[in-house]
Design a protein around this motif. Sequence first.
Motif, PDB file in Angstrom:
ATOM      1  N   THR A 173     -18.846  35.438   6.434  1.00 46.90           N
ATOM      2  CA  THR A 173     -18.973  34.085   5.895  1.00 46.90           C
ATOM      3  C   THR A 173     -19.945  34.061   4.717  1.00 46.90           C
ATOM      4  N   LEU A 174     -21.023  34.807   4.816  1.00 47.61           N
ATOM      5  CA  LEU A 174     -22.012  34.871   3.744  1.00 47.61           C
ATOM      6  C   LEU A 174     -21.390  35.458   2.477  1.00 47.61           C
ATOM      7  N   LEU A 175     -20.648  36.546   2.610  1.00 50.95           N
ATOM      8  CA  LEU A 175     -19.992  37.169   1.456  1.00 50.95           C
ATOM      9  C   LEU A 175     -18.951  36.230   0.839  1.00 50.95           C
ATOM     10  N   GLU A 176     -18.192  35.553   1.678  1.00 54.03           N
ATOM     11  CA  GLU A 176     -17.209  34.592   1.164  1.00 54.03           C
ATOM     12  C   GLU A 176     -17.913  33.455   0.427  1.00 54.03           C
ATOM     13  N   GLY A 177     -19.066  33.014   0.953  1.00 54.25           N
ATOM     14  CA  GLY A 177     -19.832  31.956   0.321  1.00 54.25           C
ATOM     15  C   GLY A 177     -20.387  32.359  -1.047  1.00 54.25           C
ATOM     16  N   LEU A 178     -20.535  33.664  -1.258  1.00 55.00           N
ATOM     17  CA  LEU A 178     -20.983  34.173  -2.557  1.00 55.00           C
ATOM     18  C   LEU A 178     -19.818  34.304  -3.535  1.00 55.00           C
ATOM     19  N   GLY A 179     -18.617  33.943  -3.064  1.00 57.73           N
ATOM     20  CA  GLY A 179     -17.452  33.953  -3.940  1.00 57.73           C
ATOM     21  C   GLY A 179     -16.621  35.224  -3.902  1.00 57.73           C
ATOM     22  N   HIS A 180     -16.882  36.077  -2.936  1.00 61.67           N
ATOM     23  CA  HIS A 180     -16.129  37.321  -2.837  1.00 61.67           C
ATOM     24  C   HIS A 180     -14.885  37.132  -1.981  1.00 61.67           C
ATOM     25  N   GLY A 181     -13.873  37.935  -2.256  1.00 62.94           N
ATOM     26  CA  GLY A 181     -12.608  37.816  -1.545  1.00 62.94           C
ATOM     27  C   GLY A 181     -12.337  39.021  -0.668  1.00 62.94           C
ATOM     28  N   GLY A 182     -11.271  38.930   0.121  1.00 56.97           N
ATOM     29  CA  GLY A 182     -10.824  40.039   0.956  1.00 56.97           C
ATOM     30  C   GLY A 182     -11.904  40.601   1.852  1.00 56.97           C
TER      31      GLY A 182
ATOM     32  N   LEU B 236     -26.584  40.208  -2.552  1.00 57.97           N
ATOM     33  CA  LEU B 236     -26.374  40.205  -1.108  1.00 57.97           C
ATOM     34  C   LEU B 236     -27.698  40.361  -0.363  1.00 57.97           C
ATOM     35  N   THR B 237     -28.586  41.202  -0.876  1.00 59.15           N
ATOM     36  CA  THR B 237     -29.912  41.356  -0.264  1.00 59.15           C
ATOM     37  C   THR B 237     -30.620  40.007  -0.208  1.00 59.15           C
ATOM     38  N   GLY B 238     -30.626  39.290  -1.316  1.00 55.90           N
ATOM     39  CA  GLY B 238     -31.269  37.977  -1.361  1.00 55.90           C
ATOM     40  C   GLY B 238     -30.620  36.968  -0.434  1.00 55.90           C
ATOM     41  N   ALA B 239     -29.290  36.976  -0.387  1.00 58.63           N
ATOM     42  CA  ALA B 239     -28.571  36.033   0.473  1.00 58.63           C
ATOM     43  C   ALA B 239     -28.839  36.315   1.952  1.00 58.63           C
ATOM     44  N   ILE B 240     -28.910  37.598   2.305  1.00 62.52           N
ATOM     45  CA  ILE B 240     -29.206  37.965   3.704  1.00 62.52           C
ATOM     46  C   ILE B 240     -30.610  37.504   4.075  1.00 62.52           C
ATOM     47  N   GLU B 241     -31.561  37.750   3.196  1.00 60.63           N
ATOM     48  CA  GLU B 241     -32.943  37.349   3.491  1.00 60.63           C
ATOM     49  C   GLU B 241     -33.042  35.837   3.644  1.00 60.63           C
ATOM     50  N   LYS B 242     -32.391  35.109   2.764  1.00 64.94           N
ATOM     51  CA  LYS B 242     -32.423  33.644   2.834  1.00 64.94           C
ATOM     52  C   LYS B 242     -31.753  33.147   4.116  1.00 64.94           C
ATOM     53  N   HIS B 243     -30.597  33.712   4.468  1.00 63.01           N
ATOM     54  CA  HIS B 243     -29.828  33.237   5.617  1.00 63.01           C
ATOM     55  C   HIS B 243     -30.427  33.677   6.955  1.00 63.01           C
ATOM     56  N   PHE B 244     -30.814  34.957   7.043  1.00 64.64           N
ATOM     57  CA  PHE B 244     -31.262  35.492   8.328  1.00 64.64           C
ATOM     58  C   PHE B 244     -32.782  35.523   8.486  1.00 64.64           C
ATOM     59  N   GLY B 245     -33.508  35.394   7.378  1.00 67.59           N
ATOM     60  CA  GLY B 245     -34.961  35.347   7.459  1.00 67.59           C
ATOM     61  C   GLY B 245     -35.653  36.698   7.464  1.00 67.59           C
ATOM     62  N   PHE B 246     -34.954  37.749   7.140  1.00 64.01           N
ATOM     63  CA  PHE B 246     -35.584  39.073   7.038  1.00 64.01           C
ATOM     64  C   PHE B 246     -34.894  39.882   5.951  1.00 64.01           C
ATOM     65  N   PHE B 247     -35.631  40.844   5.415  1.00 67.73           N
ATOM     66  CA  PHE B 247     -35.154  41.682   4.323  1.00 67.73           C
ATOM     67  C   PHE B 247     -34.297  42.824   4.862  1.00 67.73           C
ATOM     68  N   VAL B 248     -33.192  43.092   4.178  1.00 68.24           N
ATOM     69  CA  VAL B 248     -32.320  44.221   4.515  1.00 68.24           C
ATOM     70  C   VAL B 248     -31.974  44.943   3.215  1.00 68.24           C
ATOM     71  N   ASP B 249     -32.187  46.255   3.202  1.00 63.20           N
ATOM     72  CA  ASP B 249     -31.735  47.049   2.060  1.00 63.20           C
ATOM     73  C   ASP B 249     -30.212  47.101   2.072  1.00 63.20           C
ATOM     74  N   VAL B 250     -29.615  46.949   0.894  1.00 67.53           N
ATOM     75  CA  VAL B 250     -28.158  46.964   0.757  1.00 67.53           C
ATOM     76  C   VAL B 250     -27.773  47.872  -0.406  1.00 67.53           C
ATOM     77  N   LEU B 251     -26.792  48.719  -0.177  1.00 67.50           N
ATOM     78  CA  LEU B 251     -26.157  49.487  -1.244  1.00 67.50           C
ATOM     79  C   LEU B 251     -24.727  49.001  -1.369  1.00 67.50           C
ATOM     80  N   VAL B 252     -24.241  48.885  -2.589  1.00 64.52           N
ATOM     81  CA  VAL B 252     -22.848  48.511  -2.823  1.00 64.52           C
ATOM     82  C   VAL B 252     -22.208  49.630  -3.633  1.00 64.52           C
ATOM     83  N   ARG B 253     -21.065  50.107  -3.150  1.00 63.99           N
ATOM     84  CA  ARG B 253     -20.347  51.194  -3.815  1.00 63.99           C
ATOM     85  C   ARG B 253     -18.865  50.844  -3.893  1.00 63.99           C
ATOM     86  N   ASP B 254     -18.222  51.235  -4.998  1.00 64.07           N
ATOM     87  CA  ASP B 254     -16.793  50.950  -5.158  1.00 64.07           C
ATOM     88  C   ASP B 254     -15.940  52.066  -4.567  1.00 64.07           C
TER      89      ASP B 254
END
Length: 182
Positions: A27-36, A62-80
């Motif tokens: 839901t968080l990713l969809e809220g950021l405008g991402h599809g599939g 995504l790191t910022g959105a996770i921290e805002k939504h869940f209240g804690f920091f999570v490292d995120v890597l994105v790869r194609d």
Amino acid sequence: MTTTYAALLRGINVGGARKVPMAELRTLLEGLGHGGVRTYLQSGQAVFTSDHGDAEALAAELTGAIEKHFGFFVDVLVRDHAYLAAIADNCPFPASELEAKQLHVTYFSAPVDADRFAAVDQPAFLPEEFRLGDRALYLYTPDGLGRSKLSEQLAKPRVTKGLIATTRNWNTVVKLVEMTAE
């Protein structure tokens, strides 16, 4: 141009700490405008499409959105998909001959060179071995990661300092290639 990415979240849903339910992550990713948007397992993999084109910016978003939504920091890597497929294709170990629990890939946020690992006495850990790849480390652990002494050395702060590093077993490596190809 729309690209399919995998987001790799580090250190969530382990031992009851830093809980990120996969439905909420979708839901968080969809809220950021991402599809599939799809997730894989509970250990922090999400696949999504985006027109953004900048994996580092997507990871930061995504790191910022996770921290805002869940209240804690999570490292995120994105790869194609192209990167993930190249990592699987360039594995220096005979992946098809090994059990998935014996082979792992640690993905890094930046390129790493052999100097970073110079203090690790590889022969002392045989038959365990590692090889470096493109922003990745391939790790062969015949008895599995949980019993690996080499993996403990590779996770030391002197080795990973200044990097985001997150490890996946070979089943997950292959599954993310498949999911991002769809």
